[in-house]
Design an enzyme around this catalytic site. Structure first.
Site, PDB file in Angstrom:
ATOM      1  N   ARG A 235     -20.270  -8.626   6.465  1.00  0.00           N
ATOM      2  CA  ARG A 235     -20.353  -7.383   7.246  1.00  0.00           C
ATOM      3  C   ARG A 235     -21.393  -6.432   6.668  1.00  0.00           C
ATOM      4  O   ARG A 235     -22.193  -5.854   7.379  1.00  0.00           O
ATOM      5  CB  ARG A 235     -18.986  -6.687   7.261  1.00  0.00           C
ATOM      6  CG  ARG A 235     -17.975  -7.425   8.126  1.00  0.00           C
ATOM      7  CD  ARG A 235     -16.716  -6.629   8.308  1.00  0.00           C
ATOM      8  NE  ARG A 235     -16.972  -5.417   9.083  1.00  0.00           N
ATOM      9  CZ  ARG A 235     -16.112  -4.429   9.208  1.00  0.00           C
ATOM     10  NH1 ARG A 235     -14.935  -4.481   8.606  1.00  0.00           N
ATOM     11  NH2 ARG A 235     -16.395  -3.366   9.926  1.00  0.00           N
TER      12      ARG A 235
ATOM     13  N   CYS B 238     -11.347 -33.926 -18.165  1.00  0.00           N
ATOM     14  CA  CYS B 238     -11.461 -32.494 -17.862  1.00  0.00           C
ATOM     15  C   CYS B 238     -10.507 -31.663 -18.724  1.00  0.00           C
ATOM     16  O   CYS B 238     -10.736 -30.479 -18.956  1.00  0.00           O
ATOM     17  CB  CYS B 238     -11.157 -32.247 -16.388  1.00  0.00           C
ATOM     18  SG  CYS B 238     -11.918 -33.466 -15.302  1.00  0.00           S
TER      19      CYS B 238
ATOM     20  N   TRP C 266     -10.239  -7.371   5.157  1.00  0.00           N
ATOM     21  CA  TRP C 266     -11.424  -8.237   5.218  1.00  0.00           C
ATOM     22  C   TRP C 266     -11.545  -8.899   3.853  1.00  0.00           C
ATOM     23  O   TRP C 266     -11.651  -8.206   2.835  1.00  0.00           O
ATOM     24  CB  TRP C 266     -12.692  -7.421   5.513  1.00  0.00           C
ATOM     25  CG  TRP C 266     -12.709  -6.813   6.877  1.00  0.00           C
ATOM     26  CD1 TRP C 266     -12.331  -5.544   7.211  1.00  0.00           C
ATOM     27  CD2 TRP C 266     -13.124  -7.444   8.093  1.00  0.00           C
ATOM     28  NE1 TRP C 266     -12.475  -5.349   8.553  1.00  0.00           N
ATOM     29  CE2 TRP C 266     -12.971  -6.496   9.128  1.00  0.00           C
ATOM     30  CE3 TRP C 266     -13.600  -8.714   8.420  1.00  0.00           C
ATOM     31  CZ2 TRP C 266     -13.273  -6.778  10.451  1.00  0.00           C
ATOM     32  CZ3 TRP C 266     -13.911  -8.990   9.736  1.00  0.00           C
ATOM     33  CH2 TRP C 266     -13.746  -8.030  10.746  1.00  0.00           C
TER      34      TRP C 266
ATOM     35  N   ALA D 184     -11.290 -42.738 -14.343  1.00  0.00           N
ATOM     36  CA  ALA D 184     -10.994 -42.102 -13.047  1.00  0.00           C
ATOM     37  C   ALA D 184     -11.332 -42.995 -11.856  1.00  0.00           C
ATOM     38  O   ALA D 184     -10.453 -43.361 -11.058  1.00  0.00           O
ATOM     39  CB  ALA D 184     -11.746 -40.771 -12.956  1.00  0.00           C
TER      40      ALA D 184
ATOM     41  N   GLU E 249     -12.629 -52.785 -19.985  1.00  0.00           N
ATOM     42  CA  GLU E 249     -12.889 -51.436 -20.523  1.00  0.00           C
ATOM     43  C   GLU E 249     -13.319 -51.581 -21.979  1.00  0.00           C
ATOM     44  O   GLU E 249     -12.636 -52.222 -22.769  1.00  0.00           O
ATOM     45  CB  GLU E 249     -11.613 -50.582 -20.392  1.00  0.00           C
ATOM     46  CG  GLU E 249     -11.587 -49.282 -21.177  1.00  0.00           C
ATOM     47  CD  GLU E 249     -12.744 -48.329 -20.868  1.00  0.00           C
ATOM     48  OE1 GLU E 249     -12.959 -47.999 -19.710  1.00  0.00           O
ATOM     49  OE2 GLU E 249     -13.448 -47.944 -21.839  1.00  0.00           O
TER      50      GLU E 249
ATOM     51  N   ASP F 165     -19.102 -41.465 -11.856  1.00  0.00           N
ATOM     52  CA  ASP F 165     -20.279 -40.915 -12.544  1.00  0.00           C
ATOM     53  C   ASP F 165     -21.465 -41.876 -12.596  1.00  0.00           C
ATOM     54  O   ASP F 165     -22.589 -41.445 -12.857  1.00  0.00           O
ATOM     55  CB  ASP F 165     -19.918 -40.567 -14.000  1.00  0.00           C
ATOM     56  CG  ASP F 165     -19.163 -39.262 -14.124  1.00  0.00           C
ATOM     57  OD1 ASP F 165     -18.726 -38.727 -13.099  1.00  0.00           O
ATOM     58  OD2 ASP F 165     -19.008 -38.781 -15.268  1.00  0.00           O
TER      59      ASP F 165
HETATM   60  C1  LIG Z   1     -15.272 -32.334 -21.456  1.00  0.00           C
HETATM   61  C2  LIG Z   1     -15.317 -32.692 -20.005  1.00  0.00           C
HETATM   62  C3  LIG Z   1     -14.812 -31.804 -19.077  1.00  0.00           C
HETATM   63  C4  LIG Z   1     -14.859 -32.119 -17.720  1.00  0.00           C
HETATM   64  N1  LIG Z   1     -14.341 -31.232 -16.828  1.00  0.00           N
HETATM   65  C5  LIG Z   1     -14.378 -31.522 -15.502  1.00  0.00           C
HETATM   66  C6  LIG Z   1     -13.790 -30.637 -14.543  1.00  0.00           C
HETATM   67  O1  LIG Z   1     -13.236 -29.577 -14.901  1.00  0.00           O
HETATM   68  N2  LIG Z   1     -13.848 -30.984 -13.233  1.00  0.00           N
HETATM   69  C7  LIG Z   1     -14.416 -32.149 -12.809  1.00  0.00           C
HETATM   70  O2  LIG Z   1     -14.403 -32.433 -11.601  1.00  0.00           O
HETATM   71  N3  LIG Z   1     -14.965 -33.011 -13.702  1.00  0.00           N
HETATM   72  C8  LIG Z   1     -14.965 -32.722 -15.020  1.00  0.00           C
HETATM   73  N4  LIG Z   1     -15.494 -33.618 -15.931  1.00  0.00           N
HETATM   74  C9  LIG Z   1     -16.158 -34.835 -15.435  1.00  0.00           C
HETATM   75  C10 LIG Z   1     -15.161 -35.965 -15.226  1.00  0.00           C
HETATM   76  O3  LIG Z   1     -14.354 -36.106 -16.334  1.00  0.00           O
HETATM   77  C11 LIG Z   1     -15.928 -37.234 -14.929  1.00  0.00           C
HETATM   78  O4  LIG Z   1     -16.694 -37.004 -13.762  1.00  0.00           O
HETATM   79  C12 LIG Z   1     -15.017 -38.432 -14.699  1.00  0.00           C
HETATM   80  O5  LIG Z   1     -14.254 -38.715 -15.835  1.00  0.00           O
HETATM   81  C13 LIG Z   1     -15.851 -39.657 -14.346  1.00  0.00           C
HETATM   82  O6  LIG Z   1     -15.014 -40.723 -14.115  1.00  0.00           O
HETATM   83  P1  LIG Z   1     -15.565 -42.212 -14.103  1.00  0.00           P
HETATM   84  O7  LIG Z   1     -14.375 -43.095 -13.922  1.00  0.00           O
HETATM   85  O8  LIG Z   1     -16.700 -42.303 -13.153  1.00  0.00           O
HETATM   86  O9  LIG Z   1     -16.219 -42.406 -15.532  1.00  0.00           O
HETATM   87  P2  LIG Z   1     -15.593 -42.302 -16.989  1.00  0.00           P
HETATM   88  O10 LIG Z   1     -14.427 -41.388 -17.001  1.00  0.00           O
HETATM   89  O11 LIG Z   1     -16.729 -41.994 -17.884  1.00  0.00           O
HETATM   90  O12 LIG Z   1     -15.072 -43.773 -17.268  1.00  0.00           O
HETATM   91  C14 LIG Z   1     -15.927 -44.855 -17.362  1.00  0.00           C
HETATM   92  C15 LIG Z   1     -15.351 -45.858 -18.316  1.00  0.00           C
HETATM   93  O13 LIG Z   1     -16.190 -47.005 -18.303  1.00  0.00           O
HETATM   94  C16 LIG Z   1     -16.257 -47.552 -19.596  1.00  0.00           C
HETATM   95  N5  LIG Z   1     -17.511 -48.322 -19.729  1.00  0.00           N
HETATM   96  C17 LIG Z   1     -18.784 -47.855 -19.697  1.00  0.00           C
HETATM   97  N6  LIG Z   1     -19.677 -48.859 -19.835  1.00  0.00           N
HETATM   98  C18 LIG Z   1     -18.943 -49.989 -19.970  1.00  0.00           C
HETATM   99  C19 LIG Z   1     -19.279 -51.360 -20.149  1.00  0.00           C
HETATM  100  N7  LIG Z   1     -20.547 -51.765 -20.201  1.00  0.00           N
HETATM  101  N8  LIG Z   1     -18.272 -52.253 -20.272  1.00  0.00           N
HETATM  102  C20 LIG Z   1     -16.967 -51.841 -20.194  1.00  0.00           C
HETATM  103  N9  LIG Z   1     -16.587 -50.577 -20.023  1.00  0.00           N
HETATM  104  C21 LIG Z   1     -17.560 -49.653 -19.905  1.00  0.00           C
HETATM  105  C22 LIG Z   1     -16.253 -46.333 -20.499  1.00  0.00           C
HETATM  106  O14 LIG Z   1     -15.791 -46.676 -21.779  1.00  0.00           O
HETATM  107  C23 LIG Z   1     -15.312 -45.380 -19.756  1.00  0.00           C
HETATM  108  O15 LIG Z   1     -14.015 -45.455 -20.262  1.00  0.00           O
HETATM  109  C24 LIG Z   1     -15.446 -33.341 -17.296  1.00  0.00           C
HETATM  110  C25 LIG Z   1     -15.957 -34.224 -18.251  1.00  0.00           C
HETATM  111  C26 LIG Z   1     -15.898 -33.912 -19.577  1.00  0.00           C
HETATM  112  C27 LIG Z   1     -16.456 -34.882 -20.598  1.00  0.00           C
END
Ligand SMILES: Cc1cc2nc3c(=O)[nH]c(=O)nc-3n(C[C@H](O)[C@H](O)[C@H](O)COP(=O)(O)OP(=O)(O)OC[C@H]3O[C@@H](n4cnc5c(N)ncnc54)[C@H](O)[C@@H]3O)c2cc1C
Length: 445
Positions: free
Chosen positions: A440, A42, A432, A10, A32, A281
């Site tokens: 209210r 999600c 309302w 993301a 990656e 994240d």
């Molecule tokens: C089951 C589930 C349901 C969810 N539902 C919701 C929802 O309804 N609403 C919402 O807002 N959020 C939801 N989330 C949270 C959301 O999916 C995450 O916040 C989001 O995917 C984070 O994005 P990101 O790009 O920060 O990290 P990630 O999606 O975790 O991507 C990080 C990437 O970095 C790679 N990586 C890590 N370390 C290394 C390294 N050292 N070298 C190379 N690559 C590496 C990983 O392999 C991964 O692919 C959900 C999450 C899950 C698991």
């Protein structure tokens, strides 16, 4: 300009696309460690129960699309192990050849996300125990859900635990959810969480509170879960006890982190080291209500922070103006919405607050199909500024929680909620709105 991005989901790919749009001569490399790019985690609980018929549907853009259409050097199976800050180089390992490699950068984005916490409990390595985060995790889990698997234990009652409880329940499995705390969904106050527990019981999902899982046992696969109070026979275990930012590989760099390892960023998504940005994240999220850095790992924030990081890396100026702590969850027939602070959070911050709460119908009582909503609001005792809201019900939660989130962002007071010009027609609302009815009834205005 050579841009390097670590993490291809993301935050990482939102940044990559923003750089691509902003800088015509950009050279973008994405490292990656997995095999999948740009997919919606999600959606994964709904792949498990078949609501989303195929896992490919959660993919926004494939690795090949990033390579062929956008000219991005999108690598897979490449894990980053460290950084050489002096030389501005990323140290990585090609997981296929096991060869180390170095990639130079002018601007670097860390978008490594977070991993599920997998504790060192006895028996944790037994087959049949699953963590749940990625497409690969989902495929493994689904392969393991063979017809002989009838009884599933979920450890952890946060939003992933609840979504997965619903998902398994829809598949016809017997679901037990074990939670160490005295309530599920700790982001809600206890009396609101009770509605969630009642819904679980109504759906036949067993909720076990105040028990702490300690070990697993079984011959060839997990067969038993032991807590501090009891033991349960089970066919499969899903761990959902939280996530931790993927930043261990940066510890030696001295980069500033929160206590949980999230990288501290300013509103431009810059970390404490020049030319290094972070988003999603693995980064901190400024909380406008708490007025401090927080860590609320959500997809919506990851996409926003990634886009802003990408724009700033490519020479534009954009700021991330913070979260207010909004989330929405579907749990069986209920929608659970919250924004801002819970009472627990307000107490921890020593904020003087008052509470108002009420029940209301989603729309005019004389128009068929209205449902009950349970609402709760926290506001500052002296300024009357809104501090937080929680809403649970079958429908109509989504729009009200977003009204409260917008009000929080704008710093509105509780009486000002009465001034809002909200849409009304009998099939959709009361004259309302339920939020205004609550204000209210409180007698405050
Ligand atoms: C089951 C589930 C349901 C969810 N539902 C919701 C929802 O309804 N609403 C919402 O807002 N959020 C939801 N989330 C949270 C959301 O999916 C995450 O916040 C989001 O995917 C984070 O994005 P990101 O790009 O920060 O990290 P990630 O999606 O975790 O991507 C990080 C990437 O970095 C790679 N990586 C890590 N370390 C290394 C390294 N050292 N070298 C190379 N690559 C590496 C990983 O392999 C991964 O692919 C959900 C999450 C899950 C698991």
């Amino acid at each position: 300009m050579q841009y390097v991005i670590i993490g291809g989901v993301a935050a990482g790919m939102s940044a990559a696309m923003e750089i691509y749009r902003t800088d015509d001569s950009a050279k973008i490399t994405v490292l990656e460690r997995g095999e999948d790019y740009s997919y919606g985690q999600c959606g994964l609980p709904y792949v498990v129960n078949g609501v989303i018929p195929s896992i490919d549907k959660v993919v926004a853009r494939t690795v090949e699309q990033f390579r062929d259409k956008y000219g991005i050097d999108a690598r897979i199976k490449t894990t980053v192990t460290g950084l050489d800050i002096e030389k501005q180089e990323v140290e990585a390992l090609d997981l296929e050849t096991e060869k180390p490699l170095r990639v130079p950068y002018d601007r670097l984005l860390i978008a490594t996300g977070s991993d599920p916490i997998v504790p060192n409990w006895e028996g944790i390595g037994l087959p049949g125990i699953h963590a749940f985060k990625t497409m690969t995790d989902t495929k493994k889990l689904m392969e393991d859900l063979t017809d002989d698997k009838k009884d599933v234990t979920i450890v952890g009652g946060g939003y992933i635990g609840l979504e997965m409880a619903e998902s398994f329940n829809t598949r016809g499995l017997k679901v037990r959810l074990i939670q160490r705390e005295p309530q599920v969904a700790e982001i809600f106050d206890p009396e609101m969480a009770k509605f969630i527990q009642n819904e679980a019981e109504r759906q036949g999902i067993e909720i076990i509170l105040n028990e702490s899982v300690q070990s697993f046992s079984g011959t060839d696969k997990v067969e038993e879960v032991r807590t501090d109070k009891a033991s349960y026979q089970t066919d499969l275990v899903l761990l959902a006890i939280g996530v931790s930012p993927n930043t261990d590989f940066l510890k030696k760099t001295g980069i500033h982190m929160l206590r949980n390892g999230a990288l501290i960023v300013n509103s431009y998504q810059e970390t404490s080291i020049s030319n290094i940005y972070a988003a999603g994240d693995c980064a901190s999220h400024y909380n406008r209500v708490k007025k401090m850095n927080d860590h609320v790992p959500l997809g919506t924030t990851s996409n926003k922070q990634g886009r802003i990081a990408g724009a700033n890396m490519a020479g534009h100026t954009m700021t991330f103006n913070g979260i207010v702590g909004t989330s929405i969850i579907k749990f069986c027939d209920l929608t659970l919405g919250r924004t801002g602070l819970s009472e627990k959070e307000a107490k921890a911050l020593n904020l003087p607050y008052e509470v108002m709460a009420s029940e209301a119908r989603t729309h005019a009582g004389y128009y068929p199909g209205s449902e009950e909503l349970h609402l709760k609001l926290l506001y500052h005792k002296e300024t009357h500024k809104l501090l937080g809201g929680q809403i649970i019900g079958k429908k109509g939660v989504d729009k009200r929680i977003d009204v409260l989130a917008t009000a929080l962002y704008a710093g509105l007071t509780t009486p000002q909620l009465l001034d809002l010009d909200l849409g009304y027609a009998p099939p959709y609302n009361g004259v309302w709105d339920p939020i205004q009815q609550m204000v209210r009834k409180s007698g405050l205005v």
